[in-house]
Design an enzyme around this catalytic site. Structure first.
Site, PDB file in Angstrom:
ATOM      1  N   GLU A 261       0.765  -1.141   0.144  1.00  0.00           N
ATOM      2  CA  GLU A 261      -0.107   0.062  -0.115  1.00  0.00           C
ATOM      3  C   GLU A 261       0.590   1.055  -0.081  1.00  0.00           C
ATOM      4  O   GLU A 261       0.916   1.784   1.302  1.00  0.00           O
ATOM      5  CB  GLU A 261      -1.015  -0.025   1.063  1.00  0.00           C
TER       6      GLU A 261
ATOM      7  N   GLU B  44      -5.553  -8.610   0.846  1.00  0.00           N
ATOM      8  CA  GLU B  44      -6.260  -8.155   2.048  1.00  0.00           C
ATOM      9  C   GLU B  44      -7.567  -8.174   1.975  1.00  0.00           C
ATOM     10  O   GLU B  44      -8.073  -7.237   0.929  1.00  0.00           O
ATOM     11  CB  GLU B  44      -5.603  -7.003   2.718  1.00  0.00           C
TER      12      GLU B  44
HETATM   13  C1  FCB Z   1      -4.424  -2.091   5.522  1.00  0.00           C
HETATM   14  C2  FCB Z   1      -3.389  -2.418   6.081  1.00  0.00           C
HETATM   15  C3  FCB Z   1      -3.232  -3.474   7.214  1.00  0.00           C
HETATM   16  C4  FCB Z   1      -4.316  -3.338   8.179  1.00  0.00           C
HETATM   17  C5  FCB Z   1      -5.775  -3.031   7.262  1.00  0.00           C
HETATM   18  C6  FCB Z   1      -6.783  -2.976   8.162  1.00  0.00           C
HETATM   19  O1  FCB Z   1      -4.521  -0.661   5.138  1.00  0.00           O
HETATM   20  O2  FCB Z   1      -2.142  -2.926   4.968  1.00  0.00           O
HETATM   21  O3  FCB Z   1      -1.781  -3.223   7.692  1.00  0.00           O
HETATM   22  O4  FCB Z   1      -4.006  -2.396   9.082  1.00  0.00           O
HETATM   23  O5  FCB Z   1      -5.552  -1.929   6.428  1.00  0.00           O
END
Ligand code: FCB
Length: 452
Positions: free
Chosen positions: A171, A356
């Site tokens: 990110e 994620e």
């Molecule tokens: C993302 C991050 C991760 C976590 C989630 C909820 O932005 O990559 O580390 O904090 O959000």
């Protein structure tokens, strides 16, 4: 409530990979043990009121000590893969050489995962920059990109044999924009020009590391992880449609377009030149846009945007009745599908992994049980959104739930719980939530279907 897919789903075939994800700073603790250097997040946590309850990462989930138990947990969930990150300040010393104790920590983990037949997806940078590099300007200093390349070279030489998939960055949006433009994350700076320059140096660092990775880990997949939320306009008014476009451009296209097409969104040059990185040297865009084997996408929510005279857009709530999570994020699986399908139309994408996806719930442990029905529904709906996107032609190869366990949620500290496993921070006891069991049952079932 359970997690289910249509029987004929491609996501039930063995080639589709399921995993759980974590990041070093959020779980490890032990931030001054065995020669680990200070990171920007250690420093940020020490500043009053930057992190909720002034929480810090000194203990976190004590994973540095409990990693064996945690690998057993991962194994017990029946996943195919584990996504983790390496802490740069744990493995590289101030003089730029490897810290053997830090390297050993990851070697042990990766070996245990290999023995358990779990694929390893490793991220080289999940936001924990060594503080001594921040002291020299951090991601505003072009030198940091070269330091990242050197770190990549050293650590991948050591760990090459253990890792299936390497991501350079997690990110860049959050690292650069939350960290240097909005001040919500470390190091806490607050200027658009800083955020966009930091982003450029992060993307440059990614590009500089690619040839090193090609050379050091020729058998692994190499890529990067971007976060994307789906942007909508708050109304049908033309100015709100403009706000949507600006949000989409500044949050999403600003990061994917340089990687895929070697340029920042052209619209910025005319509409908002202050968001174009000031220092782009000749050749940078070619370095950034070299081919990658996969693109990781992190998705959580969507947003709604209203025109704002000084900010281009302002974030507003959905006017419809919708469900929100404990961190205040709208639950929008349809937006996930739309985002994936759109990206596939906009770019000639490499294979995608959902690196994620998950939800913060106000979980409570009662008589040994965490009944997180909302999380099971969320996982079911979002896994099905991925399935719909695949049906619409998007090449998606895997899905990682965020997160294996509750952990340090950055500026929210320990107040927000994203885990499939509940952590009691007093005792460090781990308890698999109902959602963790539902994920496990879903994966078990998948194997049964396949064996029939
Ligand atoms: C993302 C991050 C991760 C976590 C989630 C909820 O932005 O990559 O580390 O904090 O959000």
């Amino acid at each position: 409530m359970s997690i289910k897919l249509p029987q004929d789903s491609h996501m039930l075939t063995p080639s589709f990979i399921y995993g759980v994800a974590t990041a070093a700073f959020q779980i490890e603790g032990a931030n001054n043990i065995d020669g680990r250097l200070e990171s920007i997040w250690d420093r940020f946590c020490q500043q009053p009121n930057k992190v909720k309850n002034n929480d810090d990462g000194s203990i976190a989930c004590d994973h540095y000590n409990l990693w064996q138990e945690d690998i057993q947990l991962i194994q017990s969930l029946g996943v195919d893969a584990y996504r983790l990150s390496i802490s740069w300040p744990r493995v590289i010393q101030q003089d730029g050489t490897l810290n053997p104790l830090g390297v050993r920590f990851y070697e042990q983990i990766l070996t245990a995962l290999r023995n358990a037949n779990i694929k390893t997806f490793v991220t080289l940078y999940h936001w924990d920059l060594p503080q001594h590099l921040e002291d020299k300007g951090g991601w505003l200093n072009r030198e940091t990109s070269y330091k990242f390349r050197d770190y990549t070279h050293l650590i991948t030489t050591e760990l090459a044999e253990y890792v299936d998939s390497w991501a350079t960055f997690n990110e860049p949006f959050c690292a650069a924009i939350l960290g240097y433009e909005l001040g919500i994350h470390a190091p806490g700076l607050t200027e658009p020009k800083y955020g966009r320059q930091a982003a450029h140096h992060i993307l440059l660092a990614h590009g500089l590391a690619l040839p090193i990775l090609r050379q050091n880990v020729p058998n692994a997949q190499i890529g990067i992880v971007l976060n994307m939320n789906k942007s909508y306009a708050a109304s049908a008014k033309a100015e709100d449609l403009f706000a949507e476009l600006m949000r989409e451009t500044l949050d999403n296209q600003f990061f994917i377009e340089p990687l895929m097409k070697g340029q920042y969104p052209q619209i910025l040059n005319t509409v908002a030149p202050e968001y174009v990185p000031a220092m782009i040297l000749e050749g940078d865009m070619e370095i950034i846009s070299q081919p990658i084997d996969f693109l990781g996408l992190n998705y959580y929510t969507c947003n709604h945007n209203k025109f704002h005279t000084s900010n281009l857009f302002s974030n507003v709530k959905n006017t419809q009745e919708v469900e929100y999570t404990d961190i205040g994020w709208e639950i929008a699986p349809h937006a996930f599908e739309e985002l994936l399908v759109n990206l596939n139309k906009q770019y000639d994408l490499p294979p995608l992994y959902i690196t994620e996806n998950g939800v913060a719930c106000a979980d409570t442990l009662i008589n040994g049980v965490v009944d997180d029905e909302q999380r099971i529904r969320y996982l079911h709906d979002h896994i099905n959104a991925v399935n719909n996107a695949i049906d619409a032609g998007v090449d998606i190869r895997g899905y990682f739930a965020w997160s294996l366990m509750d952990n340090f949620e950055w500026a929210e500290g320990y107040s927000k719980r994203f885990g499939l496993v509940y952590i009691d921070y007093q005792t460090q006891k781990r308890t698999i939530k109902r959602s963790g069991k539902a994920y496990r049952d879903f994966l078990l079932n998948r194997n049964h279907i396949h064996q029939q």
